[in-house]
Design a protein around this motif. Structure first.
Motif, PDB file in Angstrom:
ATOM      1  N   ARG A  63       0.896  -1.176  -0.053  1.00 11.83           N
ATOM      2  CA  ARG A  63       0.081  -0.045  -0.033  1.00 11.83           C
ATOM      3  C   ARG A  63       0.990   1.245  -0.095  1.00 11.83           C
ATOM      4  N   ALA A  64       2.040   1.320   0.602  1.00 12.32           N
ATOM      5  CA  ALA A  64       2.800   2.211   0.868  1.00 12.32           C
ATOM      6  C   ALA A  64       3.457   2.769  -0.668  1.00 12.32           C
ATOM      7  N   HIS A  65       3.744   1.689  -1.251  1.00 10.26           N
ATOM      8  CA  HIS A  65       4.037   2.110  -2.694  1.00 10.26           C
ATOM      9  C   HIS A  65       3.066   2.407  -3.595  1.00 10.26           C
ATOM     10  N   ALA A  66       1.819   1.897  -3.630  1.00 11.90           N
ATOM     11  CA  ALA A  66       0.681   2.362  -4.453  1.00 11.90           C
ATOM     12  C   ALA A  66       0.677   3.796  -3.887  1.00 11.90           C
ATOM     13  N   ASP A  67       0.663   4.356  -2.529  1.00 19.89           N
ATOM     14  CA  ASP A  67       0.438   5.529  -2.134  1.00 19.89           C
ATOM     15  C   ASP A  67       1.445   6.347  -3.084  1.00 19.89           C
ATOM     16  N   ARG A  68       2.742   6.054  -3.040  1.00 17.00           N
ATOM     17  CA  ARG A  68       3.496   6.862  -3.726  1.00 17.00           C
ATOM     18  C   ARG A  68       3.456   6.835  -5.394  1.00 17.00           C
ATOM     19  N   VAL A  69       3.060   5.948  -5.771  1.00 12.97           N
ATOM     20  CA  VAL A  69       2.789   6.139  -7.216  1.00 12.97           C
ATOM     21  C   VAL A  69       1.574   6.837  -7.442  1.00 12.97           C
ATOM     22  N   MET A  70       0.395   6.755  -6.754  1.00 14.48           N
ATOM     23  CA  MET A  70      -0.915   7.579  -6.861  1.00 14.48           C
ATOM     24  C   MET A  70      -0.553   9.058  -6.445  1.00 14.48           C
ATOM     25  N   SER A  71       0.699   9.379  -5.523  1.00 12.43           N
ATOM     26  CA  SER A  71       0.980  10.765  -5.469  1.00 12.43           C
ATOM     27  C   SER A  71       1.424  11.482  -6.879  1.00 12.43           C
ATOM     28  N   PHE A  72       2.236  10.723  -7.496  1.00  9.11           N
ATOM     29  CA  PHE A  72       2.747  11.148  -8.921  1.00  9.11           C
ATOM     30  C   PHE A  72       1.269  11.411  -9.861  1.00  9.11           C
ATOM     31  N   VAL A  73       0.537  10.369  -9.792  1.00  7.75           N
ATOM     32  CA  VAL A  73      -0.510  10.311 -10.669  1.00  7.75           C
ATOM     33  C   VAL A  73      -1.687  11.773 -10.331  1.00  7.75           C
ATOM     34  N   ARG A  89      -2.081  15.914 -19.461  1.00  8.15           N
ATOM     35  CA  ARG A  89      -3.352  15.480 -19.839  1.00  8.15           C
ATOM     36  C   ARG A  89      -3.352  13.990 -19.585  1.00  8.15           C
ATOM     37  N   LEU A  90      -4.262  13.485 -18.874  1.00  7.14           N
ATOM     38  CA  LEU A  90      -4.619  12.188 -18.799  1.00  7.14           C
ATOM     39  C   LEU A  90      -5.271  11.326 -19.871  1.00  7.14           C
ATOM     40  N   VAL A  91      -4.509  10.464 -20.543  1.00  8.94           N
ATOM     41  CA  VAL A  91      -4.893   9.683 -21.752  1.00  8.94           C
ATOM     42  C   VAL A  91      -5.960   8.891 -21.251  1.00  8.94           C
ATOM     43  N   CYS A  92      -5.713   7.906 -20.197  1.00 11.25           N
ATOM     44  CA  CYS A  92      -6.317   6.622 -19.645  1.00 11.25           C
ATOM     45  C   CYS A  92      -5.610   6.673 -18.492  1.00 11.25           C
ATOM     46  N   GLY A  93      -6.523   5.659 -17.721  1.00 13.42           N
ATOM     47  CA  GLY A  93      -6.267   5.161 -16.281  1.00 13.42           C
ATOM     48  C   GLY A  93      -6.267   6.272 -15.162  1.00 13.42           C
ATOM     49  N   GLY A  94      -5.203   6.083 -14.368  1.00 10.84           N
ATOM     50  CA  GLY A  94      -4.994   7.056 -13.392  1.00 10.84           C
ATOM     51  C   GLY A  94      -5.873   6.826 -12.036  1.00 10.84           C
ATOM     52  N   ILE A 113      -1.677   6.409 -18.713  1.00 10.62           N
ATOM     53  CA  ILE A 113      -0.804   7.340 -19.690  1.00 10.62           C
ATOM     54  C   ILE A 113      -1.059   8.828 -19.545  1.00 10.62           C
ATOM     55  N   PHE A 114      -0.194   9.640 -19.939  1.00  9.47           N
ATOM     56  CA  PHE A 114      -0.265  11.103 -19.468  1.00  9.47           C
ATOM     57  C   PHE A 114       0.308  11.678 -20.927  1.00  9.47           C
ATOM     58  N   ASP A 115       0.014  12.602 -21.634  1.00 11.16           N
ATOM     59  CA  ASP A 115       0.269  13.056 -22.721  1.00 11.16           C
ATOM     60  C   ASP A 115       0.608  14.841 -22.312  1.00 11.16           C
ATOM     61  N   VAL A 155       3.309  16.270 -21.455  1.00 12.00           N
ATOM     62  CA  VAL A 155       4.046  16.263 -20.406  1.00 12.00           C
ATOM     63  C   VAL A 155       5.356  17.203 -20.289  1.00 12.00           C
ATOM     64  N   ALA A 156       5.426  18.197 -19.584  1.00 11.86           N
ATOM     65  CA  ALA A 156       6.350  19.284 -19.805  1.00 11.86           C
ATOM     66  C   ALA A 156       7.934  18.536 -19.161  1.00 11.86           C
ATOM     67  N   PRO A 157       8.904  18.856 -19.905  1.00 18.01           N
ATOM     68  CA  PRO A 157      10.176  18.273 -19.632  1.00 18.01           C
ATOM     69  C   PRO A 157      10.562  18.410 -18.107  1.00 18.01           C
ATOM     70  N   ASP A 158      10.147  19.456 -17.368  1.00 16.94           N
ATOM     71  CA  ASP A 158      10.620  19.426 -16.156  1.00 16.94           C
ATOM     72  C   ASP A 158       9.463  18.907 -15.053  1.00 16.94           C
ATOM     73  N   ASP A 159       8.438  18.301 -15.562  1.00 18.12           N
ATOM     74  CA  ASP A 159       7.248  17.817 -14.561  1.00 18.12           C
ATOM     75  C   ASP A 159       8.166  16.689 -14.077  1.00 18.12           C
ATOM     76  N   PRO A 160       7.920  16.449 -12.729  1.00 20.64           N
ATOM     77  CA  PRO A 160       8.261  15.127 -11.848  1.00 20.64           C
ATOM     78  C   PRO A 160       7.880  13.710 -12.769  1.00 20.64           C
ATOM     79  N   LEU A 161       6.634  14.116 -13.407  1.00 20.91           N
ATOM     80  CA  LEU A 161       6.297  12.669 -14.067  1.00 20.91           C
ATOM     81  C   LEU A 161       7.410  12.269 -15.082  1.00 20.91           C
ATOM     82  N   ALA A 162       8.034  13.182 -15.756  1.00 20.30           N
ATOM     83  CA  ALA A 162       8.982  13.034 -16.772  1.00 20.30           C
ATOM     84  C   ALA A 162      10.578  12.919 -16.339  1.00 20.30           C
TER      85      ALA A 162
END
Length: 494
Positions: free
Chosen positions: A345-355, A363-368, A384-386, A388-395
């Motif tokens: 759950r802790a790792h799922a929390d971390r992943v969802m914080s990015f999402v 732009r959220l394409v799907c999922g999330g 999937i995110f579209d 996405v800025a170069p400096d976004d933590p997602l990237a």
């Protein structure tokens, strides 16, 4: 080996867990008698409790490993003798594939279809390959001439500390153990606290195969206790590690503050997947989905950044949305599931914080979304995110989950610049029908492995590892033996 969902559940219910540390050839409780629970993230149920090893236990294990190394019960056996034991171990792994696969699936949430057909059989293959190779490595005679004889020999280092992650518990242990043991070293293995069970069974099988007592020791526990003690121990000659970049840096510091032991880290990644306009887009999309959604995206070399030529971006987005829709998120024990739960759950929390943050910046394409299944909310949809800025933590940051970012480029030079704009350098992929472009771009990408018209190409025959903050350790291939041996020159005048 074909089992139904009901078969796997029945086998899981009948599993026997090994719960104690494995030191000097036998299972033993931790010195403090402390234990910790290991949980099935797919259901949230407690599987069992396991000994929580600490500094005293690491010292006992290192002492046993040193004694076994110094008296030569393994280190002075011939390569052919070591080979026979490790081949026996490979055979035992093959005989116990269902149980080993179940341990990893229950411990960390990967789907049984992968652990039973890829991970567990792969571990047997890795042991067999390194065992078969060890008596085919030749020492050297230097061309001194005259009345001099200079012999250059490959010597085992002594005691190896191995710290492995939770995403491929059995495989990662095998990647370290097979070459380390084949070269004659003794090993103290510290598996991740989230996934300790298959390592304990592997130690039992190694003993059954004929590995002498003390040569392989397994200390389960937490990084701050057992992991740090192993990294700082003055009688450990070499520390090998796969895991996060932050922890890899800690092991480098521990080595510098203790005995300057060699540290071989294989750490984080943020691998780019470059899709050029002339690529086979259908094949690229299918493999790109594999490259980010396989093992729930919990792969250090996951192709988490898709860089696509602007002229074909919309087509690739459509294809990737369709690929994500094919993912079957469900019980890891169900052979029909193609994606299981995240490790906890802790790792799922971390992943969802990015999402959740990404929903505000891209732009959220799907999922999330997070999904609850069988009472566990450690499941995350393929996302999937579209835009996405170069400096976004997602990237920029390693999310280590099923989250893909899409960015566009206009020409080859921009594609290479974007791909290399990261602190990591583990892997990269290139999709093009143009051989000249494939060779040119691959040469310019800063990564340990570049896969052309596929993703994450990997084999026992080739080294795996990275550059920059992905570390510099190399697993697999004949090059892996270099980490576990030292060159010794003996010069004789006569």
């Amino acid at each position: 080996m074909t089992f139904t969902y009901e078969d796997w559940k029945a086998r899981a219910a009948a599993l026997r867990f090994r719960n104690d540390l494995f030191i000097d050839g036998k299972f033993t409780p931790a010195a403090t008698r402390q234990r910790f629970e290991t949980v099935n993230p797919g259901s949230g149920a407690v599987l069992t409790d396991v000994a929580r090893g600490g500094g005293e236990d690491i010292d006992r294990a290192v002492t046993a490993a040193r004694r076994a190394f110094d008296d030569g019960r393994w280190s002075r056996k011939s390569p052919a003798e070591r080979k026979e034991v490790l081949l026996h171990l490979a055979a035992l792994i093959r005989q116990n594939v269902p149980e080993l696969a179940l341990l990893d699936t229950l411990d960390m949430g990967k789907v049984i279809a992968d652990s039973s057909t890829v991970d567990a059989p792969g571990s047997a293959h890795f042991f067999q390959w390194h065992a078969e190779a060890i008596d085919k490595l030749y020492d050297e005679i230097a061309p001194t001439g005259g009345r001099d004889l200079a012999m250059i020999r490959r010597m085992p280092l002594g005691v190896i500390g191995a710290v492995v992650p939770w995403n491929f518990p059995l495989d990662m242990a095998t990647w370290k153990l097979a070459p380390a043991l084949a070269t004659g070293n003794s090993v103290v293995l510290k598996p991740a606290e989230q996934s300790p069970l298959s390592a304990l069974m592997l130690a039992e099988l190694a003993s059954e195969a004929g590995l002498p007592d003390g040569v392989l020791n397994v200390v389960t526990g937490f990084g701050e206790d057992a992991g740090q003690a192993l990294g700082r121990h003055p009688d450990v000659d070499c520390l090998v590690f796969t895991g996060s970049t932050a922890v890899g840096k800690m092991f480098q510091r521990y080595a510098g503050e203790s005995n300057m032991k060699a540290v071989w880290p294989e750490t984080g990644g943020k691998s780019p997947n470059l899709i050029f306009a002339d690529a086979d887009l259908d094949q690229a999309a299918e493999m790109a989905a594999f490259g980010i959604f396989y093992n729930q995206g919990e792969v250090c070399s996951a192709n988490s950044r898709m860089l696509v030529h602007a002229s074909v971006k919309d087509e690739m987005i459509d294809r990737m949305r369709a690929q994500a829709a094919k993912v079957v998120l469900g019980d890891p024990l169900d052979p029909a599931s193609t994606m299981g739960s995240l490790v906890d759950r802790a790792h799922a929390d971390r992943v969802m914080s990015f999402v959740e943050a990404g929903k505000q910046t891209a732009r959220l394409v799907c999922g999330g979304e997070r999904v609850t299944h069988m009472g566990s909310d450690a499941y995350v949809q393929p996302t999937i995110f579209d835009d996405v800025a170069p400096d976004d933590p997602l990237a920029r940051e390693e999310i280590f989950g099923p989250v893909l970012t899409v960015q566009t480029f206009e020409d080859d030079a921009e594609a290479v610049r974007m791909a290399n704009d990261t602190v990591y350098g583990l892997a990269a992929s290139v999709w093009t029908r143009d051989l000249s472009r494939a060779l040119d771009v691959s040469e310019k990408l800063v990564a340990g492995t570049v896969s052309v018209n596929t993703v994450d190409a990997l084999s026992t025959y080739t080294p795996f590892g990275g550059v920059k903050q992905s570390g510099y350790g190399r697993d697999l291939s004949l090059h892996a033996f270099d980490k576990y041996s030292a060159l010794k020159t003996t010069w004789i005048k006569f």
